[in-house]
Design a protein around this motif. Sequence first.
Motif, PDB file in Angstrom:
ATOM      1  N   CYS A  71       0.911  -1.120  -0.011  1.00 46.90           N
ATOM      2  CA  CYS A  71       0.034  -0.162   0.015  1.00 46.90           C
ATOM      3  C   CYS A  71       0.687   1.045   0.096  1.00 46.90           C
ATOM      4  O   CYS A  71       1.745   1.232   1.001  1.00 46.90           O
ATOM      5  CB  CYS A  71      -0.822   0.085   1.151  1.00 46.90           C
ATOM      6  SG  CYS A  71      -2.055   1.457   1.223  1.00 46.90           S
ATOM      7  N   GLN A  72       0.785   1.901  -0.935  1.00 51.67           N
ATOM      8  CA  GLN A  72       1.513   3.284  -1.086  1.00 51.67           C
ATOM      9  C   GLN A  72       0.974   4.471  -0.245  1.00 51.67           C
ATOM     10  O   GLN A  72       1.521   5.233   0.435  1.00 51.67           O
ATOM     11  CB  GLN A  72       1.594   3.841  -2.524  1.00 51.67           C
ATOM     12  CG  GLN A  72       2.174   2.910  -3.320  1.00 51.67           C
ATOM     13  CD  GLN A  72       2.139   3.494  -5.001  1.00 51.67           C
ATOM     14  OE1 GLN A  72       1.211   4.018  -5.365  1.00 51.67           O
ATOM     15  NE2 GLN A  72       3.200   3.138  -5.795  1.00 51.67           N
ATOM     16  N   GLU A  73      -0.355   4.588  -0.070  1.00 48.63           N
ATOM     17  CA  GLU A  73      -1.077   5.500   0.691  1.00 48.63           C
ATOM     18  C   GLU A  73      -2.503   4.936   0.953  1.00 48.63           C
ATOM     19  O   GLU A  73      -3.058   4.116   0.475  1.00 48.63           O
ATOM     20  CB  GLU A  73      -1.517   6.938  -0.120  1.00 48.63           C
ATOM     21  CG  GLU A  73      -1.983   7.772   0.453  1.00 48.63           C
ATOM     22  CD  GLU A  73      -1.294   8.847   1.237  1.00 48.63           C
ATOM     23  OE1 GLU A  73      -1.522   9.193   2.391  1.00 48.63           O
ATOM     24  OE2 GLU A  73       0.001   8.765   1.183  1.00 48.63           O
ATOM     25  N   SER A  74      -2.727   5.247   2.474  1.00 49.32           N
ATOM     26  CA  SER A  74      -4.064   4.960   2.896  1.00 49.32           C
ATOM     27  C   SER A  74      -4.720   6.162   3.671  1.00 49.32           C
ATOM     28  O   SER A  74      -4.024   6.914   4.188  1.00 49.32           O
ATOM     29  CB  SER A  74      -3.788   3.977   4.118  1.00 49.32           C
ATOM     30  OG  SER A  74      -4.858   3.645   4.502  1.00 49.32           O
ATOM     31  N   VAL A  75      -5.971   6.149   3.333  1.00 47.32           N
ATOM     32  CA  VAL A  75      -6.920   7.400   3.718  1.00 47.32           C
ATOM     33  C   VAL A  75      -8.015   6.970   4.607  1.00 47.32           C
ATOM     34  O   VAL A  75      -9.072   6.267   4.097  1.00 47.32           O
ATOM     35  CB  VAL A  75      -7.394   8.306   2.731  1.00 47.32           C
ATOM     36  CG1 VAL A  75      -8.440   9.450   3.043  1.00 47.32           C
ATOM     37  CG2 VAL A  75      -6.368   8.664   1.740  1.00 47.32           C
ATOM     38  N   PRO A  76      -8.163   6.996   6.027  1.00 54.66           N
ATOM     39  CA  PRO A  76      -9.228   6.726   6.736  1.00 54.66           C
ATOM     40  C   PRO A  76     -10.224   7.547   6.589  1.00 54.66           C
ATOM     41  O   PRO A  76     -10.348   8.602   6.326  1.00 54.66           O
ATOM     42  CB  PRO A  76      -8.665   6.564   8.113  1.00 54.66           C
ATOM     43  CG  PRO A  76      -7.438   7.886   8.008  1.00 54.66           C
ATOM     44  CD  PRO A  76      -7.047   7.453   6.601  1.00 54.66           C
TER      45      PRO A  76
END
Length: 156
Positions: free
Chosen positions: A48-53
């Motif tokens: 995963c490069q980026e995660s947005v909750p």
Amino acid sequence: MSTRRTALPGVGTRYDFATRGGRRLSVVVHQDGRRFLGFYSADDPDACQESVPLEPDEATELARLVTPSPLDGVPADGLDLVTGHLPLDARSPYGGRPLGDTRARTRTGASIVAVLRRTSAHPAPGPDFRLAIGDTLIAVGTREGVDTLAAIIAGG
């Protein structure tokens, strides 16, 4: 484009898909309603490069923004009318109360033209219609009127 669904025991469900441009996206829907939007490299679909909750109401708003809808702005005789999808969450003072208690049209000039409930839609609800937490109110009016109504419904 296809979506792959993967059960995540004890967590929820993960939905993966790739865009035509080769970007890989995932949405993890947790059992408590939270969501995470993840971005992955085509070279390594596990990193995963980026995660947005996203909280449930944020996920709803994001879905509204990315869903193509001809109702977002309807010009009528030189007036710009908009529709708004207004979630009624636990912070709203109107859960369990009649729609008429909002005094929406009187206070904002915007009209609530439908109420969406988990399993049903209620077009043209009257003032005695009882609102419930989790409902989505569909409002039509000027941008200012709909924005003001959204703040009222949210308890602002």
